[in-house]
Motif scaffolding. Structure first.
Motif, PDB file in Angstrom:
ATOM      1  N   ALA A 211     -13.632 -31.008  43.541  1.00  8.33           N
ATOM      2  CA  ALA A 211     -13.193 -32.383  43.766  1.00  8.33           C
ATOM      3  C   ALA A 211     -14.379 -33.322  43.941  1.00  8.33           C
ATOM      4  CB  ALA A 211     -12.283 -32.450  44.987  1.00  8.33           C
ATOM      5  N   GLU A 212     -15.472 -32.819  44.510  1.00 12.03           N
ATOM      6  CA  GLU A 212     -16.658 -33.645  44.709  1.00 12.03           C
ATOM      7  C   GLU A 212     -17.570 -33.650  43.483  1.00 12.03           C
ATOM      8  OE1 GLU A 212     -18.722 -33.474  48.383  1.00 12.03           O
ATOM      9  OE2 GLU A 212     -16.938 -32.919  49.538  1.00 12.03           O
ATOM     10  N   ASN A 213     -17.165 -32.925  42.449  1.00 11.33           N
ATOM     11  CA  ASN A 213     -17.966 -32.893  41.220  1.00 11.33           C
ATOM     12  C   ASN A 213     -17.095 -33.190  39.997  1.00 11.33           C
ATOM     13  OD1 ASN A 213     -20.831 -31.937  41.995  1.00 11.33           O
ATOM     14  ND2 ASN A 213     -19.491 -30.532  43.123  1.00 11.33           N
ATOM     15  N   LEU A 214     -16.261 -34.211  40.135  1.00 15.52           N
ATOM     16  CA  LEU A 214     -15.388 -34.595  39.027  1.00 15.52           C
ATOM     17  C   LEU A 214     -16.154 -35.173  37.850  1.00 15.52           C
ATOM     18  CD1 LEU A 214     -12.354 -36.172  40.938  1.00 15.52           C
ATOM     19  CD2 LEU A 214     -12.518 -33.904  39.897  1.00 15.52           C
ATOM     20  N   TRP A 215     -17.444 -35.428  38.037  1.00 15.76           N
ATOM     21  CA  TRP A 215     -18.267 -35.891  36.919  1.00 15.76           C
ATOM     22  C   TRP A 215     -18.301 -34.868  35.792  1.00 15.76           C
ATOM     23  CZ3 TRP A 215     -22.190 -32.619  35.620  1.00 15.76           C
ATOM     24  CH2 TRP A 215     -22.649 -31.747  36.597  1.00 15.76           C
ATOM     25  N   ILE A 216     -17.950 -33.632  36.086  1.00 17.54           N
ATOM     26  CA  ILE A 216     -17.916 -32.597  35.049  1.00 17.54           C
ATOM     27  C   ILE A 216     -17.041 -33.046  33.879  1.00 17.54           C
ATOM     28  CG2 ILE A 216     -17.126 -30.247  34.526  1.00 17.54           C
ATOM     29  CD1 ILE A 216     -17.943 -29.459  37.377  1.00 17.54           C
ATOM     30  N   ASN A 217     -15.944 -33.747  34.204  1.00 15.90           N
ATOM     31  CA  ASN A 217     -15.026 -34.184  33.145  1.00 15.90           C
ATOM     32  C   ASN A 217     -15.603 -35.280  32.261  1.00 15.90           C
ATOM     33  OD1 ASN A 217     -12.807 -33.286  35.485  1.00 15.90           O
ATOM     34  ND2 ASN A 217     -12.264 -32.722  33.392  1.00 15.90           N
ATOM     35  N   LYS A 218     -16.680 -35.905  32.664  1.00 19.42           N
ATOM     36  CA  LYS A 218     -17.348 -36.855  31.776  1.00 19.42           C
ATOM     37  C   LYS A 218     -17.941 -36.135  30.573  1.00 19.42           C
ATOM     38  CE  LYS A 218     -20.355 -38.845  34.432  1.00 19.42           C
ATOM     39  NZ  LYS A 218     -21.336 -39.789  35.011  1.00 19.42           N
ATOM     40  N   PHE A 219     -18.186 -34.856  30.728  1.00 21.76           N
ATOM     41  CA  PHE A 219     -18.799 -34.055  29.666  1.00 21.76           C
ATOM     42  C   PHE A 219     -17.817 -33.026  29.096  1.00 21.76           C
ATOM     43  CE2 PHE A 219     -22.099 -35.483  32.541  1.00 21.76           C
ATOM     44  CZ  PHE A 219     -23.106 -35.904  31.701  1.00 21.76           C
ATOM     45  N   VAL A 220     -17.035 -32.391  29.952  1.00 17.38           N
ATOM     46  CA  VAL A 220     -16.084 -31.342  29.549  1.00 17.38           C
ATOM     47  C   VAL A 220     -14.686 -31.919  29.739  1.00 17.38           C
ATOM     48  CG1 VAL A 220     -15.412 -28.934  29.838  1.00 17.38           C
ATOM     49  CG2 VAL A 220     -17.747 -29.646  30.375  1.00 17.38           C
ATOM     50  N   TYR A 221     -14.111 -32.391  28.653  1.00 17.50           N
ATOM     51  CA  TYR A 221     -12.953 -33.288  28.726  1.00 17.50           C
ATOM     52  C   TYR A 221     -11.732 -32.664  29.380  1.00 17.50           C
ATOM     53  CZ  TYR A 221      -9.635 -36.870  27.318  1.00 17.50           C
ATOM     54  OH  TYR A 221      -8.696 -37.870  27.331  1.00 17.50           O
ATOM     55  N   ASN A 222     -11.382 -31.444  29.010  1.00 11.68           N
ATOM     56  CA  ASN A 222     -10.143 -30.823  29.474  1.00 11.68           C
ATOM     57  C   ASN A 222     -10.336 -29.888  30.663  1.00 11.68           C
ATOM     58  OD1 ASN A 222      -8.270 -32.007  27.770  1.00 11.68           O
ATOM     59  ND2 ASN A 222      -8.489 -30.442  26.182  1.00 11.68           N
ATOM     60  N   PHE A 223     -11.506 -29.888  31.247  1.00 11.11           N
ATOM     61  CA  PHE A 223     -11.743 -28.958  32.334  1.00 11.11           C
ATOM     62  C   PHE A 223     -10.838 -29.264  33.529  1.00 11.11           C
ATOM     63  CE2 PHE A 223     -14.044 -27.950  36.329  1.00 11.11           C
ATOM     64  CZ  PHE A 223     -13.929 -26.571  36.242  1.00 11.11           C
ATOM     65  N   THR A 224     -10.151 -28.220  34.006  1.00  8.52           N
ATOM     66  CA  THR A 224      -9.319 -28.336  35.193  1.00  8.52           C
ATOM     67  C   THR A 224      -9.982 -27.549  36.322  1.00  8.52           C
ATOM     68  OG1 THR A 224      -7.330 -28.457  33.835  1.00  8.52           O
ATOM     69  CG2 THR A 224      -7.030 -27.930  36.159  1.00  8.52           C
ATOM     70  N   PRO A 225     -10.377 -28.201  37.388  1.00  4.35           N
ATOM     71  CA  PRO A 225     -11.121 -27.526  38.442  1.00  4.35           C
ATOM     72  C   PRO A 225     -10.431 -26.286  38.992  1.00  4.35           C
ATOM     73  CG  PRO A 225     -11.149 -29.882  38.783  1.00  4.35           C
ATOM     74  CD  PRO A 225     -10.182 -29.618  37.672  1.00  4.35           C
TER      75      PRO A 225
END
Length: 328
Positions: A211-225
């Motif tokens: 939740a504190e690293n939602l920036w991942i979705n800026k690069f990996v579009y469909n990633f679900t934590p």
């Protein structure tokens, strides 16, 4: 748009010699906005759309399918390499879990994730176990010292003098649980953290980390934590955890603060004096909330390959930068 994103994703994993299944392409697909920044908004990219785009790319002769895995055209043999690596990774997972069982003895450790080649499934015979460690706030350096001590006792700690350390733990990243946000954003780090596998961490803390690293979705579009990650967890031991909690209880307050201060001063002095800390091409961080040891990062190699390949394919308008690696 989706076809370009698929080609870009295959280009990234081509640098790892790693073909992807259809579902993996769906899950790890690169955000199309990384390729064409002028795109303002995007709808959800479905698995059906991914499958249809894959078929079109195969018909165009731009990608190929081999043993159920997809790769860029001409990259024959990667599926066999992947299968061989997955066999090795499966064996290493058994060793990792057996050894990680004893790490529960270390106090102030609140969670651990496996990263790197073992998490991805690309381990070879000489691979070690890369571990991301979550630590109680205010006990970062003391926890690191004791965790390293436990790993040393069982003969499973990789030292800085070992160029190759098969089946040993490499604790290369520590974060305190009150500062889980990672500031070093890049495509490489996003893909790396998207593959993290919970080793010994509660679902609540794992959820907080992502939740504190939602920036991942800026690069990996469909990633679900976290919800789709493979479950390979350490068998819990009430005895070992009880010993760790007892140490925490005995060494609390001023006593623990004193030990932490000494451990921090000692370790920071050694880290600063190590030439690898200041070498170009990597990153070493040593603050009160984070320790990161990647003095010889593979990030630049992968991103250089990715940028060159996406330009050759004509799918990207810009180059992906690294996460702020040290320059010469």
């Amino acid at each position: 748009m989706i076809q370009d994103a698929i080609l870009a994703t295959l280009a990234y994993y081509d640098g790892l010699d790693y073909p992807l299944s259809g579902f993996e392409l769906y899950r790890y697909i690169i955000n199309p906005q990384r390729l064409k920044p002028y795109i303002e908004s995007l709808e959800a990219i479905t698995l059906k759309e991914i499958s249809e785009a894959i078929e079109e790319l195969i018909n165009k002769g731009m990608i190929q399918q081999e043993n159920g895995f997809y790769s860029l055209k001409g990259r024959t043999g990667l599926s066999v390499l992947r299968i061989d690596r997955e066999k090795i990774s499966t064996q290493k997972w058994r060793r990792c879990l057996r050894r990680a069982y004893w790490l529960q003895l270390a106090p102030w450790i609140r969670g651990m994730f496996v990263s790197g080649s073992l998490a991805l499934g690309t381990a070879d015979r000489e691979s070690d176990f890369d571990i991301l460690v979550l630590v109680e706030p205010g006990r970062l350096y003391l926890a690191r010292l004791l965790l390293s001590g436990v790993a040393s006792l069982i003969g499973a700690r990789r030292t800085r003098f070992e160029v190759v350390a098969p089946d040993k733990f490499c604790f290369n990243h520590y974060l305190t649980t009150d500062s889980l946000g990672i500031t070093h954003e890049s495509l490489y780090n996003a893909q790396t953290y998207a593959h993290l596998v919970p080793l010994a961490v509660s679902p609540t803390l794992a959820g907080k980390f992502f939740a504190e690293n939602l920036w991942i979705n800026k690069f990996v579009y469909n990633f679900t934590p976290h919800s789709q990650t493979i479950r390979r967890t350490v068998r819990p031991s009430g005895l070992l955890k009880g010993i760790a909690r007892t140490i925490e209880f005995v060494c609390q307050g001023r006593t623990a603060d004193l030990f932490e201060r000494w451990a921090r001063q000692y370790q920071q002095k050694r880290i600063s004096a190590n030439p690898a800390t200041h070498a170009p091409g990597g990153r070493v961080v040593y603050t009160n909330t984070e320790l990161e040891f990647h003095p010889r990062s593979f990030e630049r190699v992968i991103l250089d390959h990715y940028n060159a390949t996406t330009r050759q394919l004509g799918v990207s308008m810009s180059s992906e930068p690294d996460s702020g690696l040290k320059r010469s």
